[in-house]
Structures are given as structure tokens and as C-alpha cells.
Design an enzyme around this catalytic site. Sequence first.
Site, PDB file in Angstrom:
ATOM      1  N   ASP A 190       0.839  -1.193   0.000  1.00 24.19           N
ATOM      2  CA  ASP A 190       0.000   0.000   0.000  1.00 24.19           C
ATOM      3  C   ASP A 190       0.875   1.244   0.000  1.00 24.19           C
ATOM      4  O   ASP A 190       0.535   2.247  -0.616  1.00 24.19           O
ATOM      5  CB  ASP A 190      -0.943  -0.024   1.201  1.00 24.19           C
ATOM      6  CG  ASP A 190      -2.056  -1.048   0.999  1.00 24.19           C
ATOM      7  OD1 ASP A 190      -2.977  -0.762   0.241  1.00 24.19           O
ATOM      8  OD2 ASP A 190      -1.952  -2.139   1.582  1.00 24.19           O
ATOM      9  N   ASN A 200       1.403  -2.425   4.546  1.00 23.24           N
ATOM     10  CA  ASN A 200       0.543  -3.366   3.817  1.00 23.24           C
ATOM     11  C   ASN A 200      -0.529  -3.890   4.768  1.00 23.24           C
ATOM     12  O   ASN A 200      -0.544  -3.579   5.968  1.00 23.24           O
ATOM     13  CB  ASN A 200       1.387  -4.513   3.253  1.00 23.24           C
ATOM     14  CG  ASN A 200       0.700  -5.233   2.101  1.00 23.24           C
ATOM     15  OD1 ASN A 200       0.158  -4.609   1.201  1.00 23.24           O
ATOM     16  ND2 ASN A 200       0.714  -6.557   2.134  1.00 23.24           N
ATOM     17  N   LYS A 201      -1.429  -4.696   4.245  1.00 24.66           N
ATOM     18  CA  LYS A 201      -2.522  -5.232   5.045  1.00 24.66           C
ATOM     19  C   LYS A 201      -1.969  -5.878   6.315  1.00 24.66           C
ATOM     20  O   LYS A 201      -0.967  -6.594   6.301  1.00 24.66           O
ATOM     21  CB  LYS A 201      -3.300  -6.273   4.228  1.00 24.66           C
ATOM     22  CG  LYS A 201      -4.476  -6.919   4.971  1.00 24.66           C
ATOM     23  CD  LYS A 201      -5.580  -5.914   5.253  1.00 24.66           C
ATOM     24  CE  LYS A 201      -6.712  -6.548   6.071  1.00 24.66           C
ATOM     25  NZ  LYS A 201      -7.505  -7.509   5.303  1.00 24.66           N
TER      26      LYS A 201
END
Length: 284
Positions: A190, A200-201
Site C-alpha cells: 500500500d 501493507n494489510k
Amino acid sequence: MACEPFADFLQRFKADRQHGASELARQALVWLGQSVTELACLDAAARRALRDQVGQLTAARPSMSVVAHLLQRWQQQLDAVDDAAQLAAAATQLVALSRQAVDDCVTYARQLISPQQTLLTHSCSSTLMRLFSSLRGMDCHIVVCESRPLCEGVSVVRQLDDWDLATTLITDAQAGLYTAQADLVMVGADSLLSDGALVNKVGTRLLALAAQRDNCPLYVVAESFKQRPPAAGEPVLEQMAVSELGHDLPSSRLANTYFDITPADLISAWVDERGVHRRFSPML
């Protein structure tokens, strides 16, 4: 076809959990490009309204640097061009530039994958989905974490099944078991911070720690548009509705942070449109 009202698009854009950061940035550019074609004139008031919309879209997804990067590049054109057609064309060009960067990432990332290997991934990255599509016909095995709380990994596995790729869906908690069996881990991004750390997630950091413990290389596949400039300061890790967790507990007892930060020393290499970098190579 009339452009979707901004308030409706913004709500959908902010709530989207299924598309990756690059795809969301492109969706925003498409909306902006379409919206300017419907303007009666590109006067000062229209420019102010468009700048405000860019600001709201950027603020809606603060963990996704690519949104800010691409929309700010478009806003630079907003200050430079004379008519709506040029501005719409600028949005189209940026969408094409983003897609080309993703395609180039895929070209380099694919070279890291060999037949009969097992690849472990987490969450749903639009860049990695392009990569996985290119693996059709290759004898490989892709293990996908479900990626709680909304489990977008399920939709990833369904798509991979449609492409006749061998897949296994696992809970996020099983990731540490599968890093010992996998040949490599690949994730999207991201945002990338100035030192190469990855936003990121949530769950990516734990996956990276397990991969390092099991000597399983972890590759981040992300175009340079996702690099966050140092001047932007510390990243905001988005908080989503705790109702997504599905537990009948007071909201004060629940947390739903959607992103985490993986330090650069847990990353084996970064793959962008220029190639594979064993040391982080900032573009900004």
C-alpha cells in the site's frame, strides 16, 4: 453515461476492501477525468472544487501513498492546462502510466518464480493478481492467507481457481506454518517508506517475521508510485469499523487496524518497474 456523484464515489472509494491501492488510485483518476468532461467551463471555482475533491480522496485512504502520488501529479496538471479536455487526457495518461508500471513489475517478478515452487501471499494486491494471471499454465502452487477480517483472500483463491492455478487458502494464523514449506513469499504494497519499510494489510509483518525465521525470501512487488516521500511524515495506519470483526462485544474492547509496517530488514528484495533490488532503491 453521467459521472457518479462525488459523494457516492467517495463513500465507495473509502469503503472498498477488495481492490488494491494501485487499482483504487486508477479508479479515482478515471472518476476525475470523467467529471471534468462534464464541466461547463474550467474556471477558478471549478478548479477549487477539483482540488478539494483531490484532497478528500487522498485523505480517504491515508495508508495508500499511490493515491496521493498519482492524484497530486494530476493536480499539477490542473494548475497548468487551459481546458477540460487536456485535464481529462492527463488523467487517462496517468492511468496508462500506472498500468505500464504494473506490467513492468510483473515482468521482473515473474523471473523470480520457477515451476514446481510454492508461493505464499497475503491479502489482495491488484499488482500480484496481474502476476498470478501471467502464471497460468505454470506448474506452481499458491498459498493464500484469508486476510481477516473481510477475508479478501477468498476472492483471490476463487480467481486463481478460474485460472486453473493450484491454490490453498489458509487462515492468517497458519502463515507461520507455511513459511517453512514455501519457496518464497510475495506481497504487494500500500506504501513504501523512505527506508524501504512496507505498509501493507495487517498480518504482513508477522508473515515477514515467520519467513525470516524459516529462511524463506520475501519479495515486495510494487511500482515506484507507492513510495512515500520523506516530507510526508509518518504514515497513518487506517482504522476500520470494529463491526467488521463480527464479535458481540462492546466497541471499546475491539480494534480493527487495517495496515501494519514491515521493517526493511525483513524484506529480501523490492521489485518495481526498473527491476529487482536487493537494497531499497528510492525513486522520489
